[in-house]
Design a protein around this motif. Structure first.
Motif, PDB file in Angstrom:
ATOM      1  N   ILE A  35       7.215   8.619   1.948  1.00 26.76           N
ATOM      2  CA  ILE A  35       6.670   7.654   0.991  1.00 26.76           C
ATOM      3  C   ILE A  35       5.169   7.528   1.232  1.00 26.76           C
ATOM      4  O   ILE A  35       4.746   7.208   2.351  1.00 26.76           O
ATOM      5  CB  ILE A  35       7.366   6.284   1.142  1.00 26.76           C
ATOM      6  CG1 ILE A  35       8.850   6.416   0.787  1.00 26.76           C
ATOM      7  CG2 ILE A  35       6.694   5.240   0.267  1.00 26.76           C
ATOM      8  CD1 ILE A  35       9.654   5.142   1.000  1.00 26.76           C
ATOM      9  N   PRO A  36       4.347   7.778   0.232  1.00 29.59           N
ATOM     10  CA  PRO A  36       2.891   7.664   0.409  1.00 29.59           C
ATOM     11  C   PRO A  36       2.494   6.246   0.806  1.00 29.59           C
ATOM     12  O   PRO A  36       3.124   5.266   0.393  1.00 29.59           O
ATOM     13  CB  PRO A  36       2.334   8.013  -0.975  1.00 29.59           C
ATOM     14  CG  PRO A  36       3.430   8.735  -1.671  1.00 29.59           C
ATOM     15  CD  PRO A  36       4.710   8.189  -1.130  1.00 29.59           C
ATOM     16  N   GLN A  37       1.456   6.137   1.609  1.00 30.66           N
ATOM     17  CA  GLN A  37       0.961   4.839   2.052  1.00 30.66           C
ATOM     18  C   GLN A  37      -0.336   4.490   1.335  1.00 30.66           C
ATOM     19  O   GLN A  37      -1.282   5.276   1.340  1.00 30.66           O
ATOM     20  CB  GLN A  37       0.749   4.850   3.567  1.00 30.66           C
ATOM     21  CG  GLN A  37       2.031   5.093   4.362  1.00 30.66           C
ATOM     22  CD  GLN A  37       3.083   4.036   4.077  1.00 30.66           C
ATOM     23  OE1 GLN A  37       2.900   2.854   4.348  1.00 30.66           O
ATOM     24  NE2 GLN A  37       4.219   4.468   3.498  1.00 30.66           N
ATOM     25  N   ILE A  38      -0.365   3.323   0.719  1.00 33.51           N
ATOM     26  CA  ILE A  38      -1.545   2.837   0.010  1.00 33.51           C
ATOM     27  C   ILE A  38      -2.234   1.813   0.901  1.00 33.51           C
ATOM     28  O   ILE A  38      -1.665   0.772   1.208  1.00 33.51           O
ATOM     29  CB  ILE A  38      -1.169   2.204  -1.344  1.00 33.51           C
ATOM     30  CG1 ILE A  38      -0.265   3.144  -2.162  1.00 33.51           C
ATOM     31  CG2 ILE A  38      -2.424   1.825  -2.115  1.00 33.51           C
ATOM     32  CD1 ILE A  38      -0.849   4.486  -2.458  1.00 33.51           C
ATOM     33  N   SER A  39      -3.449   2.101   1.303  1.00 35.34           N
ATOM     34  CA  SER A  39      -4.171   1.208   2.202  1.00 35.34           C
ATOM     35  C   SER A  39      -4.655  -0.032   1.459  1.00 35.34           C
ATOM     36  O   SER A  39      -4.740  -0.052   0.227  1.00 35.34           O
ATOM     37  CB  SER A  39      -5.367   1.930   2.815  1.00 35.34           C
ATOM     38  OG  SER A  39      -6.350   2.199   1.817  1.00 35.34           O
ATOM     39  N   LEU A  43      -5.968  -0.395  -2.380  1.00 39.41           N
ATOM     40  CA  LEU A  43      -5.422  -1.417  -3.266  1.00 39.41           C
ATOM     41  C   LEU A  43      -6.544  -2.266  -3.865  1.00 39.41           C
ATOM     42  O   LEU A  43      -6.519  -2.587  -5.066  1.00 39.41           O
ATOM     43  CB  LEU A  43      -4.444  -2.289  -2.478  1.00 39.41           C
ATOM     44  CG  LEU A  43      -3.458  -3.145  -3.270  1.00 39.41           C
ATOM     45  CD1 LEU A  43      -2.577  -2.286  -4.161  1.00 39.41           C
ATOM     46  CD2 LEU A  43      -2.596  -3.969  -2.315  1.00 39.41           C
ATOM     47  N   ALA A  44      -7.522  -2.591  -3.051  1.00 40.33           N
ATOM     48  CA  ALA A  44      -8.665  -3.366  -3.543  1.00 40.33           C
ATOM     49  C   ALA A  44      -9.451  -2.578  -4.579  1.00 40.33           C
ATOM     50  O   ALA A  44      -9.948  -3.145  -5.572  1.00 40.33           O
ATOM     51  CB  ALA A  44      -9.562  -3.769  -2.376  1.00 40.33           C
ATOM     52  N   PRO A 242      -5.176 -13.510  -8.109  1.00 39.78           N
ATOM     53  CA  PRO A 242      -6.441 -13.621  -7.365  1.00 39.78           C
ATOM     54  C   PRO A 242      -6.471 -12.711  -6.139  1.00 39.78           C
ATOM     55  O   PRO A 242      -5.435 -12.473  -5.492  1.00 39.78           O
ATOM     56  CB  PRO A 242      -6.473 -15.100  -6.964  1.00 39.78           C
ATOM     57  CG  PRO A 242      -5.653 -15.796  -8.014  1.00 39.78           C
ATOM     58  CD  PRO A 242      -4.559 -14.829  -8.361  1.00 39.78           C
ATOM     59  N   ALA A 243      -7.644 -12.207  -5.796  1.00 44.52           N
ATOM     60  CA  ALA A 243      -7.784 -11.211  -4.729  1.00 44.52           C
ATOM     61  C   ALA A 243      -7.348 -11.738  -3.367  1.00 44.52           C
ATOM     62  O   ALA A 243      -6.964 -10.961  -2.493  1.00 44.52           O
ATOM     63  CB  ALA A 243      -9.229 -10.725  -4.673  1.00 44.52           C
ATOM     64  N   ASP A 244      -7.409 -13.060  -3.167  1.00 48.20           N
ATOM     65  CA  ASP A 244      -7.064 -13.625  -1.855  1.00 48.20           C
ATOM     66  C   ASP A 244      -5.635 -14.159  -1.817  1.00 48.20           C
ATOM     67  O   ASP A 244      -5.304 -14.994  -0.973  1.00 48.20           O
ATOM     68  CB  ASP A 244      -8.044 -14.746  -1.502  1.00 48.20           C
ATOM     69  CG  ASP A 244      -8.028 -15.884  -2.528  1.00 48.20           C
ATOM     70  OD1 ASP A 244      -7.368 -15.737  -3.585  1.00 48.20           O
ATOM     71  OD2 ASP A 244      -8.667 -16.925  -2.264  1.00 48.20           O
ATOM     72  N   GLY A 270       3.136  -0.091   0.610  1.00 47.28           N
ATOM     73  CA  GLY A 270       2.083  -0.944   1.142  1.00 47.28           C
ATOM     74  C   GLY A 270       1.742  -2.148   0.304  1.00 47.28           C
ATOM     75  O   GLY A 270       0.836  -2.916   0.654  1.00 47.28           O
ATOM     76  N   LEU A 271       2.460  -2.370  -0.806  1.00 48.16           N
ATOM     77  CA  LEU A 271       2.185  -3.549  -1.627  1.00 48.16           C
ATOM     78  C   LEU A 271       2.615  -4.807  -0.861  1.00 48.16           C
ATOM     79  O   LEU A 271       3.726  -4.859  -0.333  1.00 48.16           O
ATOM     80  CB  LEU A 271       2.946  -3.460  -2.953  1.00 48.16           C
ATOM     81  CG  LEU A 271       2.548  -4.489  -4.010  1.00 48.16           C
ATOM     82  CD1 LEU A 271       1.109  -4.284  -4.473  1.00 48.16           C
ATOM     83  CD2 LEU A 271       3.491  -4.432  -5.212  1.00 48.16           C
TER      84      LEU A 271
END
Length: 460
Positions: A35-39, A43-44, A242-244, A270-271
């Motif tokens: 499974i690929p990993q999204i850092s 993501l940002a 929101p980003a936070d 990674g979500l």
């Protein structure tokens, strides 16, 4: 990226060959080797992308460049050009702790459009570039059939046959399938349940001679590309917040485990998902599994949320494979046990892990109606009965401090029989109102594999 079967007896395949195989030739389900990993940084960077752009980013991890980027981009843009919302899946804030991701803005007013509009384009592309004959065979509890037909009707080189349980889908769902009169579409209405329809499909795909001779392809969520396409809107939902925001819970109406498994895949990628909440109805095999560790089909119950009237969740095998540490031998033993004993039981550390991964609630019929009335009265927001189950599960499994996204899997007009029981009158969108004046085209058959095969041979 290569793909293997959960049961370990299929040689590793590429992306397109995996799409064409559908159900693995050994009876298992195809999964990626890794499974690929999204850092967090990636993501940002994705924040602010359109749904279509996000789709391309996620698929790039899985397609092995087997489809040229420009061709894939064209398919994606065509797939979502006819959605009624420019965002494809807009996020609606209900209150400070609850958001609803509206997945019903496609041509058939159901979440299945998000994956199946793309799958229709993909199959059409494969048919042209490979010179393949594409005969799609699927079963539906209501929404998959209409969305699949809408995705491929009239397309050259493709025929589609959909099985649905006779008189066990909503009237609008039935009309969306059976008012289509294209020569490449066959609707079989089976005197039985969705599980009966699904079992017939599995038996036909397991008959490798029949599958090969008639060029059968799968459009149900046994096909990994369905799972992958649905994963996109989990990322899309998170990136609209929101980003936070930190970790969020996601409550998912799910009968066949496909939609919730897409969330599990997104989480593994990674979500930042805190808990995936499985919302079911009185056909509550998934709730019982999460609470007790026992996976055992029970008696069929007709409910106000008919698309989840399912006892055998075909995508459960994919989750079990990962729960067992990707051990195909152990997985095969469990699936054999299910066949011989009629149930699977996990205990100890395995059950602890299940309960870390998921919350679950089987929603009673009256509770479903009460939720519809409550949210219409308090928020002026009308829920379809499946989404109402998702909201009930959110209320049961989340705290006020949690941020939860619940998936709205269908427009309420598709289930007016249930909405009317609350005393709420709704206005139908024009495309749905128009269906009631159109003639229907379907063949009613018994729950008999030989009769179904006869209809397929005559059609294909």
């Amino acid at each position: 990226m290569e793909y293997i079967s959960t049961r370990g007896n299929v040689e590793a395949r590429g992306f397109i060959d995996t799409v064409l195989m559908g159900l693995a030739d050994d009876g298992g389900l195809m999964v990626p080797v890794q499974i690929p990993q999204i850092s967090a940084e990636t993501l940002a960077e994705w924040r602010g992308l359109s749904f279509q752009e996000l789709f391309l980013e996620i698929f790039s991890y899985y397609t092995n460049d087997e489809i040229p980027y420009d061709d894939l981009k064209k398919m994606v843009n065509t797939s979502y050009a006819n959605f009624r919302a420019p965002e494809v899946a807009p996020l609606h804030k209900v209150n400070d702790s609850l958001y609803v991701l509206e997945l019903f803005h496609g041509p058939t007013f159901a979440f299945k459009d998000v994956a199946l509009q793309f799958m229709g384009e993909l199959y059409s592309y494969i048919a042209k570039v490979r010179g393949e004959i594409i005969h799609i065979l699927g079963a539906t509890s209501g929404d998959t059939g209409a969305a699949a037909i809408a995705g491929v009707r009239g397309k050259e080189g493709i025929k589609i046959c959909i099985l649905h349980p006779h008189n066990k889908v909503s009237k609008v769902q039935e009309l969306q399938m059976t008012t289509v009169d294209d020569a490449n579409v066959l609707n079989l209405s089976v005197n039985g349940t969705f599980d009966d329809c699904q079992q017939a499909i599995k038996e036909l795909f397991a008959d490798l001679d029949f599958k090969g001779r008639y060029h059968l392809r799968a459009i149900n969520s046994i096909n990994f590309v369905r799972i992958l396409a649905q994963t996109v809107y989990y990322f899309h939902a998170y990136l609209q917040l929101p980003a936070d925001i930190g970790k969020i819970n996601i409550s998912v109406p799910s009968g066949n485990f496909g939609n919730i498994f897409s969330g599990y895949l997104a989480q593994r990628m990674g979500l930042p998902i805190g808990k995936l909440i499985i919302a079911t109805n009185e056909n509550n095999i998934l709730e019982r599994f999460v609470l007790t560790g026992e996976y055992k089909p029970g008696n069929f119950v007709g409910t106000h949320s008919p698309s989840m009237d399912i006892q055998v969740a075909s995508n459960f095998e994919r989750y079990l494979y990962y729960l067992l540490g990707e051990d195909a031998v152990k997985l095969s033993a469990y699936m054999s046990l299910l066949k011989t004993d009629g149930k699977i039981t996990v205990e100890g550390e395995l059950l602890d892990q299940v309960q870390k991964d998921f919350g679950a609630l089987g929603v009673k019929n009256q509770q479903c109606l009460d939720i519809i009335g409550k949210y219409e009265q308090e928020y002026g927001y009308l829920l379809d009965p499946h989404t109402a189950c998702g909201i009930a599960a959110y209320e049961a499994c989340s705290t006020p401090e949690d941020i939860t996204v619940t998936f709205a899997t269908a427009h309420p007009a598709k289930f007016d029989e249930s909405i009317a029981l609350t005393g709420i009158q709704q206005e139908f969108p024009e495309p749905i109102s128009r269906l009631f004046s159109l003639p229907q085209h379907m063949t009613v058959v018994e729950n008999d594999l030989e009769q179904i095969v006869g209809e397929l041979k005559a059609f294909f």
